[in-house]
Design an enzyme around this catalytic site. Structure first.
Site, PDB file in Angstrom:
ATOM      1  N   VAL A 103     -46.015  -9.401  26.566  1.00 40.11           N
ATOM      2  CA  VAL A 103     -46.522  -8.472  27.571  1.00 40.11           C
ATOM      3  C   VAL A 103     -47.670  -7.626  27.019  1.00 40.11           C
ATOM      4  O   VAL A 103     -48.597  -7.259  27.771  1.00 40.11           O
ATOM      5  CB  VAL A 103     -45.385  -7.575  28.116  1.00 40.11           C
ATOM      6  CG1 VAL A 103     -44.948  -6.536  27.086  1.00 40.11           C
ATOM      7  CG2 VAL A 103     -45.825  -6.896  29.412  1.00 40.11           C
ATOM      8  N   GLY A 322     -39.475 -11.877  31.795  1.00 37.75           N
ATOM      9  CA  GLY A 322     -39.264 -10.440  31.945  1.00 37.75           C
ATOM     10  C   GLY A 322     -40.374  -9.671  31.259  1.00 37.75           C
ATOM     11  O   GLY A 322     -41.511 -10.133  31.184  1.00 37.75           O
ATOM     12  N   GLU A 323     -40.053  -8.500  30.754  1.00 41.31           N
ATOM     13  CA  GLU A 323     -40.992  -7.627  30.031  1.00 41.31           C
ATOM     14  C   GLU A 323     -42.064  -7.025  30.933  1.00 41.31           C
ATOM     15  O   GLU A 323     -42.790  -6.126  30.528  1.00 41.31           O
ATOM     16  CB  GLU A 323     -41.697  -8.364  28.887  1.00 41.31           C
ATOM     17  CG  GLU A 323     -40.783  -8.969  27.849  1.00 41.31           C
ATOM     18  CD  GLU A 323     -41.555  -9.651  26.728  1.00 41.31           C
ATOM     19  OE1 GLU A 323     -42.809  -9.600  26.724  1.00 41.31           O
ATOM     20  OE2 GLU A 323     -40.905 -10.256  25.860  1.00 41.31           O
ATOM     21  N   GLY A 324     -42.244  -7.523  32.152  1.00 39.19           N
ATOM     22  CA  GLY A 324     -43.366  -7.137  32.988  1.00 39.19           C
ATOM     23  C   GLY A 324     -44.483  -8.156  32.963  1.00 39.19           C
ATOM     24  O   GLY A 324     -45.552  -7.939  33.536  1.00 39.19           O
TER      25      GLY A 324
END
Length: 559
Positions: A103, A322-324
């Site tokens: 990310v 995930g993580e953005g």
């Protein structure tokens, strides 16, 4: 006696539906652009949504952007739903803070600020830049044996999310993105999605970090046992979050609500964000007006969550990191939807020529040029078709002591149409805040800045350049403090002007002197003014829809 309103209550109360008039204006403008109607597909709907959220057309380009990455651990990890040890959560947070995670790389490319928030990591972390330590507790309880959190803890986590959104907006972010980190956090996400949609556990439970069939079967059984134990009521979103959610899920709920209350778009990442979005919508159905689905995660529950919310993802890349990460990748598309409304020509533009502004469409235009370059005449042509125009003269009134200035002012007055209104003031903030369709011409930023610097006594004594004794006196502590105070006051006025320019709902054309290519001023005060005006021009340009440079009477569009 009614109870005292909580932060959550106040935030929910502040959420309003999208502005239908602004959305209609965006639709009309899109149909008038130099393209076939509807040719940009979903990008056009996204542009209309941004206009409705901002309450104006065109909407502000959603930048800069800030990503809040909420991190926490989960008691349900003890049930064997993930092959990864729980301390990976803290290790990944350290990687985020070092700037070496996926990310981080994507965020650097997109120009996104990453803020990591510890809301419930089980491992103690030392203070670090970019880390907000807001831990409620060191991990949740096991949701199969009891509530994961108390209602009070879930409420605390929601408030962390609201504060995070509010702080990022206050610091200048005009778009927010969700991110999360927590080993085993897709298990509570699946339970939340099942609770809010009524879906079967096997239909919402995915493979998370890549679990095998046996572990997936365990995970499905864990979700089923949690739902059976808690008998959840989707009409009680706080109770659902407390029973089967996680600290990062609850914080993301608050983050989404805070973004919507501030009328700032928020780009959702994956399945954790989808679960949180369902909970946020249970608190305030109109919150979805602020949501942009960045991507659809490969986790099965994510697609169901988006479908339930009526959201269509910008990207579908089969990602499940995930993580953005998905939200960051989608951001340029979100920004493009607003830029199209700002920058693409309309048929009216073409018919009126490159110098004209189509009526009824807000534009912020900066016109730069040197002395006697024709910049004022160019700016005036841009609004000459308007039925009425307010012309703001920011310079000093003409006087007998300065015949050259008096002559220049008279030349400008004679050139302006008789039906224009001329206002001699430096209150640009107030005029920019006025809601009207009447265009505003500001002539010019240079004289406004000079008067502002004069008001706050920001000028230096030019004799200090040649007299060492004077230079020594100017270095006196009291003089330095006075200079710092003056600079701070001028900066505050510049900040207010830039914000008013960014948020104005009316067409405005600002004229300013281009100082970047001239000779170096011989005096300290001259160099100070040049530097200050260069910074002001740069900041106004960054918030403008168009920027023009006029040289020898010839306008050239820079943006």
């Amino acid at each position: 006696m009614p109870g005292r309103m909580t932060l959550l209550d106040r935030t929910v109360e502040a959420i309003r539906p999208l502005d239908g008039d602004a959305m209609a204006a965006a639709h009309i403008r899109q149909d008038g652009l130099v393209k076939p109607r509807g040719a940009l597909g979903d990008l056009e709907q996204l542009g209309r949504q941004l206009a409705g959220l901002a309450g104006q057309c065109p909407p502000p380009v959603p930048k800069p952007a800030g990503l809040a990455l909420f991190a926490g651990d989960h008691g349900v990890h003890a049930q064997g739903v993930s092959p990864w040890p729980q301390d990976i959560t803290a290790a990944m947070v350290s990687t985020f803070l070092s700037g070496r995670a996926v990310v981080n790389t994507l965020a650097r490319q997109a120009g996104v600020r990453v803020q990591v928030v510890d809301v419930g990591i089980a491992t103690d972390l030392p203070p670090a830049p970019g880390l907000a330590q807001r831990r409620i507790r060191a991990g949740t309880h096991d949701l199969t044996t009891g509530p994961a959190m108390t209602r009070g803890e879930a409420s605390q986590a929601i408030e962390v999310g609201i504060h995070t959104a509010t702080d990022l907006v206050a610091e200048g972010c005009r778009c927010l993105l969700t991110g999360d980190m927590g080993i085993a956090n897709t298990t509570p996400a699946a339970a939340l999605i099942a609770a809010f949609t009524g879906a079967a556990p096997e239909d919402v439970t995915g493979r998370g970090t890549g679990i095998d069939d046996a572990t997936w079967a365990v995970k499905v059984d864990v979700v089923r046992r949690a739902l059976d134990r808690h008998r959840l009521d989707p009409a009680d979103p706080l109770g659902v979050l407390a029973a089967v959610g996680g600290f990062e899920h609850a914080a993301t709920v608050g983050f989404l609500l805070g973004a919507a209350a501030a009328r700032v778009p928020v780009v959702l990442d994956g399945v954790v964000a989808g679960a949180a979005a369902l909970a946020a919508a249970a608190f305030a159905p109109e919150v979805t007006g602020a949501f942009v689905a960045g991507h659809v995660s490969a986790e099965p529950g994510a697609r169901l969550a988006l479908s339930t919310l009526g959201l269509k993802a910008v990207l579908d890349l089969e990602m499940r990191l995930g993580e953005g990460s998905g939200a960051v990748l989608a951001l340029p598309v979100v920004q493009a939807s607003a830029r199209v409304l700002h920058e693409v020509a309309t048929l009216a533009d073409l018919q009126g020529g490159a110098d004209s502004v189509a009526p009824g469409i807000r534009r912020r235009i900066l016109v730069l040029g040197g002395a006697r370059s024709g910049k004022s005449a160019t700016a005036e042509r841009m609004v000459e078709s308007a039925a009425a125009v307010t012309y703001v003269a920011t310079g000093p009134a003409p006087s007998a002591d300065d015949p050259e200035w008096r002559e220049r002012v008279q030349l400008h007055r004679d050139r302006r149409p008789a039906h224009w209104t001329t206002v001699e003031t430096r209150d640009l903030v107030g005029l920019l805040a006025t809601r009207t369709n009447e265009p505003l011409v500001v002539d010019c930023l240079g004289t406004w800045l000079a008067a502002t610097m004069d008001d706050h006594d920001m000028w230096r004594d030019d004799s200090a350049d040649s007299d060492p004794d004077t230079a020594a006196a100017a270095a006196d502590g009291a003089a330095d403090m006075a200079a710092d105070d003056a600079a701070a006051k001028v900066t505050a006025e510049v900040d207010a002007l830039v914000e008013a320019w960014r948020s104005t709902s009316r067409t405005a054309v600002a004229i300013s002197n281009e100082v970047g290519s001239g000779i170096v001023p011989a005096t300290r005060s001259g160099r100070l003014f040049r530097d200050q005006l260069g910074l002001l021009n740069s900041r106004i340009a960054a918030e403008s829809d168009e920027v023009w440079l006029v040289t020898a009477g010839i306008p050239q569009r820079l943006r």
